[in-house]
Design a protein around this motif. Structure first.
Motif, PDB file in Angstrom:
ATOM      1  N   VAL A   1       0.833  -1.208   0.000  1.00 25.44           N
ATOM      2  CA  VAL A   1       0.000   0.000   0.000  1.00 25.44           C
ATOM      3  C   VAL A   1       0.866   1.256   0.000  1.00 25.44           C
ATOM      4  CG1 VAL A   1      -1.812   1.249   1.268  1.00 25.44           C
ATOM      5  CG2 VAL A   1      -1.877  -1.237   1.128  1.00 25.44           C
ATOM      6  N   TRP A   2       2.114   1.139   0.441  1.00 26.00           N
ATOM      7  CA  TRP A   2       3.027   2.285   0.433  1.00 26.00           C
ATOM      8  C   TRP A   2       3.247   2.825  -0.978  1.00 26.00           C
ATOM      9  CZ3 TRP A   2       7.694   2.669   4.204  1.00 26.00           C
ATOM     10  CH2 TRP A   2       7.251   2.552   5.535  1.00 26.00           C
ATOM     11  N   LEU A   3       2.958   2.017  -1.982  1.00 30.50           N
ATOM     12  CA  LEU A   3       3.161   2.473  -3.353  1.00 30.50           C
ATOM     13  C   LEU A   3       2.102   3.495  -3.788  1.00 30.50           C
ATOM     14  CD1 LEU A   3       3.991  -0.985  -4.972  1.00 30.50           C
ATOM     15  CD2 LEU A   3       5.590   0.912  -4.671  1.00 30.50           C
ATOM     16  N   LEU A   4       0.955   3.524  -3.118  1.00 34.67           N
ATOM     17  CA  LEU A   4      -0.136   4.400  -3.555  1.00 34.67           C
ATOM     18  C   LEU A   4       0.203   5.889  -3.464  1.00 34.67           C
ATOM     19  CD1 LEU A   4      -3.352   2.623  -2.216  1.00 34.67           C
ATOM     20  CD2 LEU A   4      -2.388   2.570  -4.516  1.00 34.67           C
ATOM     21  N   PRO A   5       0.661   6.397  -2.315  1.00 34.72           N
ATOM     22  CA  PRO A   5       0.880   7.845  -2.240  1.00 34.72           C
ATOM     23  C   PRO A   5       2.065   8.329  -3.069  1.00 34.72           C
ATOM     24  CG  PRO A   5       1.664   6.800  -0.242  1.00 34.72           C
ATOM     25  CD  PRO A   5       0.945   5.741  -1.029  1.00 34.72           C
ATOM     26  N   THR A   6       2.953   7.442  -3.441  1.00 37.33           N
ATOM     27  CA  THR A   6       4.158   7.855  -4.172  1.00 37.33           C
ATOM     28  C   THR A   6       4.058   7.538  -5.661  1.00 37.33           C
ATOM     29  OG1 THR A   6       5.156   5.748  -3.505  1.00 37.33           O
ATOM     30  CG2 THR A   6       5.671   7.676  -2.173  1.00 37.33           C
TER      31      THR A   6
ATOM     32  N   PHE B   1      10.226   6.788  -6.776  1.00 33.84           N
ATOM     33  CA  PHE B   1       9.695   6.110  -5.596  1.00 33.84           C
ATOM     34  C   PHE B   1       9.409   4.634  -5.866  1.00 33.84           C
ATOM     35  CE2 PHE B   1       8.798  10.422  -3.981  1.00 33.84           C
ATOM     36  CZ  PHE B   1       9.300  10.272  -2.693  1.00 33.84           C
ATOM     37  N   TRP B   2       9.025   4.297  -7.099  1.00 36.74           N
ATOM     38  CA  TRP B   2       8.837   2.884  -7.428  1.00 36.74           C
ATOM     39  C   TRP B   2      10.159   2.135  -7.284  1.00 36.74           C
ATOM     40  CZ3 TRP B   2       8.927   0.871 -13.072  1.00 36.74           C
ATOM     41  CH2 TRP B   2       8.743  -0.524 -13.079  1.00 36.74           C
ATOM     42  N   VAL B   3      11.207   2.684  -7.842  1.00 35.05           N
ATOM     43  CA  VAL B   3      12.526   2.038  -7.773  1.00 35.05           C
ATOM     44  C   VAL B   3      13.041   2.016  -6.338  1.00 35.05           C
ATOM     45  CG1 VAL B   3      14.934   2.234  -8.525  1.00 35.05           C
ATOM     46  CG2 VAL B   3      13.083   2.618 -10.156  1.00 35.05           C
ATOM     47  N   ALA B   4      12.726   3.032  -5.549  1.00 39.90           N
ATOM     48  CA  ALA B   4      13.215   3.096  -4.169  1.00 39.90           C
ATOM     49  C   ALA B   4      12.455   2.154  -3.241  1.00 39.90           C
ATOM     50  CB  ALA B   4      13.109   4.533  -3.652  1.00 39.90           C
ATOM     51  N   LEU B   5      11.150   2.060  -3.415  1.00 40.09           N
ATOM     52  CA  LEU B   5      10.324   1.295  -2.474  1.00 40.09           C
ATOM     53  C   LEU B   5      10.298  -0.199  -2.774  1.00 40.09           C
ATOM     54  CD1 LEU B   5       7.243   3.661  -2.006  1.00 40.09           C
ATOM     55  CD2 LEU B   5       9.029   3.147  -0.338  1.00 40.09           C
TER      56      LEU B   5
ATOM     57  N   ILE C   1       1.756  -4.612  -6.465  1.00 36.71           N
ATOM     58  CA  ILE C   1       3.069  -4.578  -7.121  1.00 36.71           C
ATOM     59  C   ILE C   1       2.948  -4.637  -8.645  1.00 36.71           C
ATOM     60  CG2 ILE C   1       4.202  -5.609  -5.122  1.00 36.71           C
ATOM     61  CD1 ILE C   1       4.383  -8.229  -6.710  1.00 36.71           C
ATOM     62  N   LEU C   2       1.789  -5.052  -9.145  1.00 36.29           N
ATOM     63  CA  LEU C   2       1.558  -5.080 -10.583  1.00 36.29           C
ATOM     64  C   LEU C   2       1.278  -3.684 -11.143  1.00 36.29           C
ATOM     65  CD1 LEU C   2       1.090  -6.764 -13.182  1.00 36.29           C
ATOM     66  CD2 LEU C   2      -1.268  -7.127 -12.409  1.00 36.29           C
ATOM     67  N   THR C   3       0.851  -2.771 -10.267  1.00 35.33           N
ATOM     68  CA  THR C   3       0.400  -1.461 -10.725  1.00 35.33           C
ATOM     69  C   THR C   3       1.515  -0.572 -11.281  1.00 35.33           C
ATOM     70  OG1 THR C   3      -1.360  -1.571  -9.064  1.00 35.33           O
ATOM     71  CG2 THR C   3      -0.950   0.569 -10.070  1.00 35.33           C
TER      72      THR C   3
END
Length: 326
Positions: free
Chosen positions: A148-153, A182-186, A211-213
């Motif tokens: 879910v951390w991927l949503l705000p970034t 942020f995708w590459v970092a997270l 993670i598919l998004t």
């Protein structure tokens, strides 16, 4: 006289959670995927427009209810926005604005552009809030990291996709860069948690599909920014999306055994995004294999959204949306 704990345990608007907003992402995202299919395969365009229009109306209703909650129970809303498990979900609200902007833009360009700006500014504000306040100031452990951390970034990647109808290429490239960073970092942090630490708890497991998004949306965003041209870098991004989809297939049996909750909506938007990426890929290749993959991805996304929507309607009529969690 009932005590405070008893009153808080009662069903009511105070318990209407931000977890409802990902449902809008799933519905509107499916409508836009069907719109793409109409353009690429000659499927009747009204199918996608009805689904997307329904999703936009659903968003208006959910936004009104949550706005009423903020007005009547501001402390409950603030708690969701500052709590580690739910703060990232707040990003679904500006993401919805950007998606709905893409739905409306072909009909009322001015309104679509206004909604797009609200979404972009809101997404940036949520990103700064979540990263700067919730993550960096909490001293969090590795167990706090979830998909879910991927949503705000990474959610800001919707800006260049929905914004392709408007003439803001410079801003769109900036936002694309933020999302990719942020995708590459997270992603390594998330993989570290999944491989070397305790796995996701059952209520969190549907979120793994998120993670598919990022790779799927990156394909769409990059192609739009390139004026519709799919270069080798776009092919690489699509390959990453396909690998994520294959990895998630290994978890299918585990996913199907999970009891229903609003967290199931985490299954939907990633599948919508992947379906849209496959449509773009097929537009470029125009081969039988890519066409089958695109239609298969759209069919799976439609089936999953339909199933989760049906379960949600039952859950709603049972009063589940207004019951306290747990």
């Amino acid at each position: 006289m009932p005590n405070k704990a008893d009153s808080q345990a009662k069903p009511g608007l105070e318990n209407f959670s931000v977890t409802v907003f990902p449902a809008v992402l799933g519905i509107v995202g499916l409508g836009l995927a069907w719109r793409d299919a109409g353009a690429g395969f000659g499927i009747p365009g009204w199918i996608g427009e009805i689904i997307a229009g329904f999703g936009a109306g659903f968003f208006a209703a959910v936004l009104a209810l949550y706005g009423l909650k903020i007005f009547r129970f501001p402390n409950a809303a603030v708690k969701e926005a500052t709590s580690v498990p739910t703060a990232s979900l707040v990003a679904a609200i500006p993401m919805n604005f950007m998606l709905v902007a893409g739905v409306i833009a072909p009909y009322v360009a001015t309104l679509g552009e206004m909604l797009w700006w609200i979404g972009v500014i809101g997404q940036l504000a949520v990103t700064i809030h979540v990263v700067g306040y919730v993550w960096l100031n909490k001293g969090l452990g590795v167990q706090s990291i979830t998909p879910v951390w991927l949503l705000p970034t990474v959610g800001i990647i919707l800006a260049p996709i929905s914004g392709s109808a408007f003439d803001y290429p410079f801003i769109s490239w900036l936002l694309f860069g933020i999302a990719v960073f942020f995708w590459v970092a997270l992603t390594p942090l998330l993989l570290y948690r999944l491989v070397f630490a305790e796995g996701l708890a059952p209520p969190q497991r549907p979120a793994l599909v998120i993670i598919l998004t990022p790779p799927s949306l990156c394909v769409a965003a990059y192609v739009h920014l390139q004026g519709g041209y799919m270069d080798p870098f776009a092919h690489m991004l699509f390959g990453v999306a396909c690998m994520m989809a294959l990895l998630l297939l290994t978890k299918l049996k585990e996913f199907m055994a999970l009891p229903f909750s609003m967290a199931w909506w985490a299954f939907t938007f990633p599948l919508d995004a992947f379906a849209r990426a496959t449509m773009l890929y097929n537009d470029h290749l125009e081969e039988a294999a890519s066409a089958v993959l695109a239609l298969l991805a759209l069919g799976v996304a439609t089936l999953v959204v339909s199933l989760v929507f049906w379960r949600t309607v039952r859950f709603m009529f049972q009063g589940g949306l207004f019951r306290p969690p747990g």
